[in-house]
Enzyme design. Structure first.
Site, PDB file in Angstrom:
ATOM      1  CG  ASP A 326      32.587  42.261  46.694  1.00  0.00           C
ATOM      2  OD1 ASP A 326      32.658  41.969  45.487  1.00  0.00           O
ATOM      3  OD2 ASP A 326      31.515  42.402  47.304  1.00  0.00           O
ATOM      4  CG  HIS A 327      37.808  41.219  41.492  1.00  0.00           C
ATOM      5  ND1 HIS A 327      38.108  42.507  41.098  1.00  0.00           N
ATOM      6  CD2 HIS A 327      38.794  40.440  40.985  1.00  0.00           C
ATOM      7  CE1 HIS A 327      39.199  42.503  40.371  1.00  0.00           C
ATOM      8  NE2 HIS A 327      39.648  41.264  40.287  1.00  0.00           N
TER       9      HIS A 327
END
Ligand code: CAO
Length: 356
Positions: A326-327
Site C-alpha cells: 500500500d503506497h
C-alpha cells in the site's frame, strides 16, 4: 415463544438473492450475528453483497430461506426460540442508511462500461453461474484495488541451501522423507521480516483519523486455490510454530477450505498474506492486497539458474517473489528493504534466522 426474524428495510431493493446462509437449525445466535448475505443489484450496474444481522438472540428453530431464494423487505428468514431480548426501537430495524449507502457506492464503483453487442452475435456461447465464493470475493478485490494505491516490488532470492536442507528432511523415527513445501519456510521468513519491519504488520483502516494499527501478533494469511474460488485462511501465531507444525496446519487448513468446512472467522484478522503460485508456475505477478492488510507477498516457482556467485558462475536455485504494498503507507525503499530481509531469512544463513 418463537420469534420471527425478517428481512429488514433494504431501501428500494426488491427480490434480492440470498447468496450465503451462515446459520443452521440448532445454532445459537446473538444479536447482531450475521444470518444471511444478500446481493443488491441494479440493472446496468454491478452487484454488491450485504450481511443481514440478527435483531434478537436465541436458538435457530426453522430456516425459511435457501441459497438462491429471492427475498424482499418483511420476508421471513428464520424463527428463533429461547431467550429473547426485545429490540426496543423496532421489530425489524432497517439495515442502516450507512450500509445501504456503502453498498450503493460499491455498486457505483463497480460500474463497468456496458458493451454494445452480445457475445452470441459472434458465435456459440454458454452462460453459467459464477461460483458463489468468486462472487463474494469480487467486491473485496474491487474494494482493495480501488482504495489502495498498489505498487509491486519484484525480486529474486537464492534458496539453494534452504532447498538442500528441505530435501534432506526426514522423520526421526521412520527415516521417511518429510513432505514440507518451500511455503512453510517462506511463512517463517515472512514472520522474521514482519518482526523487523512492523509497518508491514499494520492496517490503516482509520485513515481519516491519521491512525495506524500495529498488530503484535503474527497471523499469516495463505491464499488457497479451491474449486469454489480463492480463500484466505490464517495460520495463527505462526511465530510460535515449528516447520513441521506449520506444514501440518497448512495441509489441514487448505483441506478445510477445499471441503467448505471452514468458519468465516478464520478469514479475519491477518498480519500479511502469502499468495504462492510456486506449485503451478510463472515467474512474477501482481498480487492484490488482502484489505485491510498493507502488503501481500506473491511467490512464484523456483528454478535453477546460472548466476554469478562467490566469484564464479554457478547453478543456483532462485525463487522469484513479488511484494505488493500500500503506497500510502509503505514507500519503495521500505519495500526493497523488506525483500532484502526475506532474502536474508531464506538465504544461506536461513537456519540461524529460522531459529529466531
Ligand atoms: N517453487 C518450486 N516448487 C514449489 C514452490 C515454489 N515456490 N512452492 C511449492 N512448490 C512445489 C511443492 O514442493 C510441491 O512439490 P512436490 O509435489 O514435488 O512435493 C508442489 O509444488 C505442490 O505444492 P502445493 O501447492 O501442494 O503446496 P504449497 O505448500 O506450496 O501450497 C497451498 C499450499 C494451499 C497454498 C496451495 O495448495 C495452493 O492452493 N496454491 C495456489 C494458490 C493460488 O493459486 N491461489 C489463487 C490465486 S488467484 O488470485
Amino acid at each position: 415463544m418463537s420469534k420471527q426474524i425478517k428481512v429488514p428495510d433494504i431501501g428500494d431493493f426488491e427480490n434480492v438473492e440470498v447468496i450465503e446462509i451462515l446459520v443452521k437449525q440448532g445454532d445459537k445466535v446473538k444479536k447482531n450475528d450475521t444470518l444471511i448475505t444478500i446481493e443488491l443489484y441494479r440493472k446496468w450496474k454491478n452487484k454488491s453483497s450485504v450481511e443481514v444481522p440478527s435483531t434478537e438472540e436465541g436458538t435457530v428453530e426453522n430456516l425459511n430461506v435457501n441459497i438462491g431464494d429471492r427475498v424482499s423487505k418483511g420476508d421471513l428468514i428464520l424463527t428463533l426460540s429461547g431467550e429473547i431480548i426485545k429490540d426496543k426501537e423496532n421489530n425489524i430495524p432497517p439495515i442502516t442508511e450507512k450500509i445501504i449507502k456503502e453498498a450503493e457506492s460499491t455498486i457505483i464503483k463497480e460500474k463497468v462500461i456496458k458493451i454494445e453487442y452480445s457475445h452470441s452475435d459472434f458465435g456459440e456461447v454458454e452462460i453459467k453461474d459464477m461460483p458463489r465464493i468468486k462472487r463474494l470475493a469480487a467486491s473485496h478485490l474491487i474494494n482493495s484495488w480501488t482504495t489502495i494505491p498498489h505498487a509491486t516490488h519484484h525480486d529474486e532470492i537464492d534458496i539453494t541451501e534452504m532447498e538442500e536442507f528441505r530435501n534432506s528432511l526426514a522423520d526421526n523415527n521412520t527415516g521417511e522423507k518429510l513432505k514440507i513445501t518451500p511455503l512453510v519456510f517462506i511463512i517463517k521468513a515472512l514472520v522474521g521480516a514482519l518482526k523487523k519491519f512492523p509497518l508491514f504488520n499494520s492496517s490503516i483502516d482509520e485513515l481519516e483519523n491519521g491512525k495506524i494499527t500495529y498488530k503484535k501478533y503474527y497471523h499469516i494469511g495463505i491464499a488457497v486455490d479451491t474449486s469454489h474460488g480463492l480463500m484466505v485462511p490464517k495460520i495463527r501465531d505462526a511465530n510460535n510454530k515449528s516447520l513441521k507444525h506449520l506444514g501440518d496446519e497448512l495441509r489441514e487448513v487448505s483441506e478445510k477450505c477445499r471441503n467448505l468446512k471452514i468458519d468465516k472467522k478464520e478469514f479475519y484478522g491477518g498480519s500479511m498474506t502469502i499468495l504462492s503460485l510456486g506449485g503451478i508456475g510463472g515467474s512474477f505477478f501482481t498480487p492484490i492486497i488482502n484489505y485491510p492488510e498493507v502488503a501481500i507477498l506473491g511467490v512464484s516457482k523456483s528454478t535453477k539458474k546460472q548466476v554469478y556467485f562467490q566469484k564464479n558462475f554457478q547453478t543456483r536455485t532462485i525463487l522469484p517473489i513479488s511484494l505488493s504494498y500500500d503506497h500510502r503507507i509503505v514507500n519503495d525503499a521500505e519495500a526493497a528493504r523488506f525483500c532484502n530481509e526475506l532474502r536474508e531469512n531464506l538465504g544461506k544463513n536461513f537456519a540461524y534466522k529460522l531459529a529466531i
